[in-house]
Design a protein around this motif. Structure first.
Motif, PDB file in Angstrom:
ATOM      1  N   LYS A 126      13.173  -1.655   1.398  1.00 54.60           N
ATOM      2  CA  LYS A 126      13.051  -2.346   0.109  1.00 54.60           C
ATOM      3  C   LYS A 126      11.589  -2.514  -0.304  1.00 54.60           C
ATOM      4  N   ASN A 127      11.079  -1.475  -0.941  1.00 59.30           N
ATOM      5  CA  ASN A 127       9.787  -1.570  -1.642  1.00 59.30           C
ATOM      6  C   ASN A 127       8.612  -1.919  -0.727  1.00 59.30           C
ATOM      7  N   LEU A 128       8.259  -0.993   0.163  1.00 58.28           N
ATOM      8  CA  LEU A 128       7.112  -1.244   1.035  1.00 58.28           C
ATOM      9  C   LEU A 128       5.836  -0.716   0.386  1.00 58.28           C
ATOM     10  N   ILE A 129       4.884  -1.630   0.188  1.00 56.69           N
ATOM     11  CA  ILE A 129       3.576  -1.288  -0.350  1.00 56.69           C
ATOM     12  C   ILE A 129       2.627  -2.408   0.065  1.00 56.69           C
ATOM     13  N   GLY A 130       1.347  -2.112   0.092  1.00 54.70           N
ATOM     14  CA  GLY A 130       0.373  -3.117   0.482  1.00 54.70           C
ATOM     15  C   GLY A 130       0.243  -4.241  -0.528  1.00 54.70           C
ATOM     16  N   ALA A 131      -0.545  -5.256  -0.171  1.00 51.38           N
ATOM     17  CA  ALA A 131      -0.711  -6.439  -1.014  1.00 51.38           C
ATOM     18  C   ALA A 131      -1.467  -6.115  -2.303  1.00 51.38           C
ATOM     19  N   ASP A 132      -1.154  -6.900  -3.348  1.00 48.51           N
ATOM     20  CA  ASP A 132      -1.872  -6.857  -4.633  1.00 48.51           C
ATOM     21  C   ASP A 132      -1.808  -5.492  -5.306  1.00 48.51           C
ATOM     22  N   GLN A 133      -0.679  -4.797  -5.140  1.00 43.93           N
ATOM     23  CA  GLN A 133      -0.476  -3.515  -5.813  1.00 43.93           C
ATOM     24  C   GLN A 133       0.839  -3.575  -6.587  1.00 43.93           C
ATOM     25  N   GLU A 134       0.762  -3.317  -7.871  1.00 43.74           N
ATOM     26  CA  GLU A 134       1.949  -3.373  -8.722  1.00 43.74           C
ATOM     27  C   GLU A 134       2.777  -2.105  -8.505  1.00 43.74           C
ATOM     28  N   TYR A 135       3.970  -2.253  -7.959  1.00 40.77           N
ATOM     29  CA  TYR A 135       4.818  -1.071  -7.757  1.00 40.77           C
ATOM     30  C   TYR A 135       5.743  -0.871  -8.952  1.00 40.77           C
ATOM     31  N   TYR A 136       6.625  -1.841  -9.248  1.00 43.99           N
ATOM     32  CA  TYR A 136       7.344  -1.821 -10.505  1.00 43.99           C
ATOM     33  C   TYR A 136       6.672  -2.821 -11.457  1.00 43.99           C
TER      34      TYR A 136
ATOM     35  N   GLU B  45       0.044 -13.013   1.442  1.00 39.66           N
ATOM     36  CA  GLU B  45       0.955 -13.771   2.304  1.00 39.66           C
ATOM     37  C   GLU B  45       2.344 -13.128   2.330  1.00 39.66           C
ATOM     38  N   GLU B  46       2.820 -12.677   1.171  1.00 44.70           N
ATOM     39  CA  GLU B  46       4.135 -12.039   1.122  1.00 44.70           C
ATOM     40  C   GLU B  46       4.134 -10.723   1.894  1.00 44.70           C
ATOM     41  N   TYR B  47       3.056  -9.949   1.731  1.00 46.02           N
ATOM     42  CA  TYR B  47       2.976  -8.692   2.468  1.00 46.02           C
ATOM     43  C   TYR B  47       2.956  -8.944   3.982  1.00 46.02           C
TER      44      TYR B  47
END
Length: 401
Positions: free
Chosen positions: A12-22, A30-32
């Motif tokens: 479910k949507n793995l990407i690093g912090a502070d990067q807009e995916y959708y 913290e969420e990452y």
């Protein structure tokens, strides 16, 4: 005998912090960190030899997760496995507690060719193999030639009945040939088109009319669902063509991933192949000239063998038959629980095949984290996956001990 496991993990949507995916969606640091923590724990719980990942937006983030899992594996092993100075260090109970780390060099990542940058990212897939690969894995997404599917004219009509053309898959398929105990198994990891409707935005408009739910258009939204279904089924056919190519070469095949359809849905049936008719001797021949022109008993055997040779079998259903369990689910949305993540195995793994190369001994699902998506404050709603993780346990027959 060699025991090995193969798992499918939609992250479910793995990407690093502070990067807009959708659009408007990103992870805070913290969420990452929370998501990385959860994924590392899930990897350790699986302890799978081969893992197919879906919804990977960024290879570096996946490598970060693998690195975190390896750190925790080392700490766990140091705490639970006696060193060689202990007289009981070889006892099986301690070996069972060990988790083998994953080699980052044995990760294959397939980025999405349709990725359009921040806010319009498109996810890829990856395969992590403790056994490595016999050759560089192949990424399948752009069609060498457009795939055009014509429709048959209805009786009484002539001319063009329409067609559907596909030039690119919505997400890549990753094909990897993996060496296991003297055998090479071809593994496909896929993520077929989602059930989210495809709506066409008119020129100059900010959004498609069907997306405006305050002016609900049930017919337009049904057409969007039809577009998504046609794309998903066409992608399933593309995958099926590569599967058959492997089977015709005599290669054992495992197909895993997020099919976005249940085990008895159309796209799954396309991928796995048709089920043989009970008795082709009852069926009218393709060139029948009368009601008595039916396939012979000899042709019945020939046709059945040809169909069976190209079929794949659901690991889930093989386990249900073996264990008498009656239900497995891997996803929930809006209160609907279903099984859309799959592992399919060729006849090389089927228990009724005397020439099989391996036996499937167990099938598990990690789905205790799943919520139905209807409550924004539900536990793990954003940071854990909305899919369960599935794994098949297999034992190779013969070969090196």
């Amino acid at each position: 005998m060699t025991d090995f496991t193969i798992a499918s993990f939609n992250v479910k949507n793995l990407i690093g912090a502070d990067q807009e995916y959708y659009e408007f969606q990103r992870y805070t640091p913290e969420e990452y960190a929370w998501k990385r923590d959860w994924m590392a724990d899930q990897m350790m719980a699986l302890d799978a030899d081969i893992i197919g990942f879906q919804e990977i937006f960024e290879e570096d983030a996946l490598r970060d997760v693998i690195g975190e899992a390896n750190k925790r594996t080392a700490i766990l092993n140091a705490a639970t496995i006696p060193d060689e100075s202990k007289g009981y260090h070889r006892k099986a109970i301690f070996r069972k507690l060990a988790i083998r780390p994953w080699d980052q060099d044995k990760l294959a990542f397939a980025p999405n060719a349709a990725d359009a940058g921040p806010g319009q990212r498109r996810p890829g897939v990856a395969i992590l193999s403790r056994f490595g690969f016999v050759e560089p894995p192949q990424v399948i997404q752009d069609m060498p030639e457009p795939l055009t599917i014509p429709f048959t004219p209805l009786r009484g009509l002539e001319g063009d009945a329409g067609h559907y053309t596909l030039t690119r898959l919505s997400r890549p398929i990753l094909r990897a040939r993996i060496p296991i105990n003297g055998q090479v198994v071809t593994v496909f990891n896929c993520h077929l088109k989602s059930k989210l409707g495809e709506f066409i935005r008119p020129p100059g408009a900010d959004f498609a009319p069907e997306e405006d739910l305050t002016n609900y258009d049930p017919v337009g939204r049904a057409l969007g669902a039809a577009r998504a279904a046609m794309r998903r089924m066409a992608e399933a056919w593309v995958l099926r063509s590569f599967i058959v190519e492997e089977l015709r070469m005599g290669n054992p095949v495992a197909v895993l991933g997020d099919f976005n359809d249940g085990e008895h849905a159309v796209s799954s049936e396309i991928v796995s192949g048709e089920v043989p008719f009970k008795n082709y001797s009852w069926m009218l021949r393709h060139d029948a000239k009368s009601e008595h022109d039916r396939y012979s008993k000899k042709e019945n055997v020939q046709i059945t063998r040809a169909v069976e040779a190209m079929r794949l079998h659901s690991a889930e259903k093989l386990f249900v038959r073996k264990s008498l369990r009656d239900m497995v689910y891997t996803s929930a949305f809006g209160g609907v629980f279903e099984s859309i993540d799959q592992i399919y195995l060729s006849r090389h793994f089927h228990p009724e095949n005397d020439q099989r190369i391996a036996d499937m001994t167990y099938f598990s699902v990690l789905n205790d984290h799943i919520t139905d998506g209807s409550h924004p404050e539900a536990p793990y709603n954003k940071l854990a996956s909305d899919h369960g993780q599935i794994m098949a346990y297999l034992t190779m027959r013969g070969g090196d001990e």
